[in-house]
Write an enzyme that holds these catalytic residues in place. Structure first.
Site, PDB file in Angstrom:
ATOM      1  N   HIS A 135       0.835  -1.204   0.000  1.00 27.54           N
ATOM      2  CA  HIS A 135       0.000   0.000   0.000  1.00 27.54           C
ATOM      3  C   HIS A 135       0.872   1.259   0.000  1.00 27.54           C
ATOM      4  CE1 HIS A 135      -2.930  -2.969   1.481  1.00 27.54           C
ATOM      5  NE2 HIS A 135      -3.824  -2.185   0.919  1.00 27.54           N
TER       6      HIS A 135
ATOM      7  N   ASP B   4      -4.465  -5.939  -8.242  1.00 25.90           N
ATOM      8  CA  ASP B   4      -4.746  -5.336  -6.947  1.00 25.90           C
ATOM      9  C   ASP B   4      -4.986  -3.844  -7.209  1.00 25.90           C
ATOM     10  OD1 ASP B   4      -5.105  -4.989  -4.224  1.00 25.90           O
ATOM     11  OD2 ASP B   4      -3.204  -5.890  -3.643  1.00 25.90           O
TER      12      ASP B   4
END
Length: 342
Positions: free
Chosen positions: A185, A255
């Site tokens: 992230h 993702d």
């Protein structure tokens, strides 16, 4: 569905804005994903899901969520029960294999029961990553076990439980996120393990569940496969490993493209993801300007990607009948002594 663009998108809040409705109607994403910012109370969730689908004129459009249990559970009490992290299920399995497998199936089946009442029909579960002891906690207790065979068995049961309840699973994060030492992230992880070690451990659960309808990629560079690009945008990883060695022929989604692991602007990232062989791009944060930039470079589903999307839609089936309360009581009995307190 033939006119759908190859993207799954989020939205900004508890209800759609006029601008979001206009964008979704014009750009026709294949599906949507919900996050905690989209969750308030039961009727609000149902209304939002219905509104998203109405934008597309497709009452069966996929609506995804990350409802794993533990720290990744977007819908929380009192709307649904609090579920344990995957590692708890793995601990039960370590003590009693039969109980662990049953707990994994029950958790998947109960997740499906919860999600279907809101109209949500896809759960981004199971996590099939096999962590390393020095891996970052981004996966951590979201993984069932350090043992790839255990991850395979419990992941298969969780996926079967979801499917029995009318909800399709998404296996993640292919071809394996467990060795990452930074959170994707926030930064791009680099895994420098030889491919033989990856075959022995990381790829094993994905190979075992390679008939799953959908999978999500990992934003990780595997330097012994492709030192230049993360799996999400690596043609070598997708063609040679995911489609080749692992043998996955379902719908492959990236993702979240807004994660910091991926560099470049959104048009650049989008083009790279499709050039590498992903079928669908995933964008989660609901930022409308970003979604506009992505959509401008996203193709309509066509060819093999369109066929895989049709396959996904054909695998939706009505939920089997259950005695919900009896299953909840059984699940509690299996798990309660293993759930951390405090």
């Amino acid at each position: 569905m033939n006119e759908s663009k190859a993207m799954i998108l989020g939205c900004g809040g508890l209800e759609l804005t006029d601008d979001e409705r206009a964008f979704f109607r014009a750009e026709r994403p294949w599906g949507f994903i919900l996050f905690a910012r989209n969750i308030s109370e039961a009727n609000q969730i149902r209304d939002l899901v219905a509104d998203l689908r109405a934008c597309l004129g497709r009452p069966d459009a996929p609506v995804l969520i990350d409802q794993e249990g533990g720290r990744v559970q977007r819908i929380k009490p009192p709307l649904v029960a609090r579920y344990p992290a995957a590692r708890v299920i793995g601990t039960i399995h370590d003590e009693n294999r039969k109980n662990g497998l049953r707990a994994a199936w029950l958790q998947g089946r109960l997740h499906a029961h919860d999600l279907m009442q809101f109209g949500i029909n896809v759960d981004c579960l199971p996590v099939l990553d096999v962590p390393s002891l020095d891996g970052h906690d981004a996966i951590g207790n979201r993984a069932y076990s350090l043992d790839p065979a255990t991850v395979s068995s419990l992941g298969a049961e969780a996926a079967a439980g979801l499917t029995a309840g009318g909800v399709l699973p998404v296996i993640k994060h292919m071809p394996g996120h467990g060795r990452a030492t930074v959170d994707s992230h926030l930064a791009l992880p680099l895994v420098d393990e030889p491919i033989a070690a990856l075959r022995e451990k990381d790829f094993v659960p994905f190979r075992a569940l390679n008939t799953a309808p959908m999978a999500m990629t990992a934003h990780i560079v595997f330097s012994h496969i492709d030192p230049h690009a993360p799996a999400t945008s690596s043609k070598q990883v997708i063609e040679q490993i995911i489609r080749g060695e692992i043998g996955f022929d379902g719908l492959l989604m990236s993702d979240d493209v807004s994660m910091k692991a991926l560099s470049g602007d959104f048009p650049t990232k989008t083009r790279a993801i499709f050039a590498a062989g992903c079928d669908v791009i995933l964008h989660c944060n609901g930022d409308l300007p970003e979604m506009n930039a992505i959509s401008a470079h996203t193709p309509v589903l066509n060819g093999a990607a369109a066929e895989r999307a049709r396959m996904v839609m054909s695998r939706f089936a009505p939920a089997d009948l259950i005695e919900e309360q009896a299953l909840r009581e059984e699940f509690t009995e299996l798990t309660e002594q293993f759930v951390p307190t405090g």
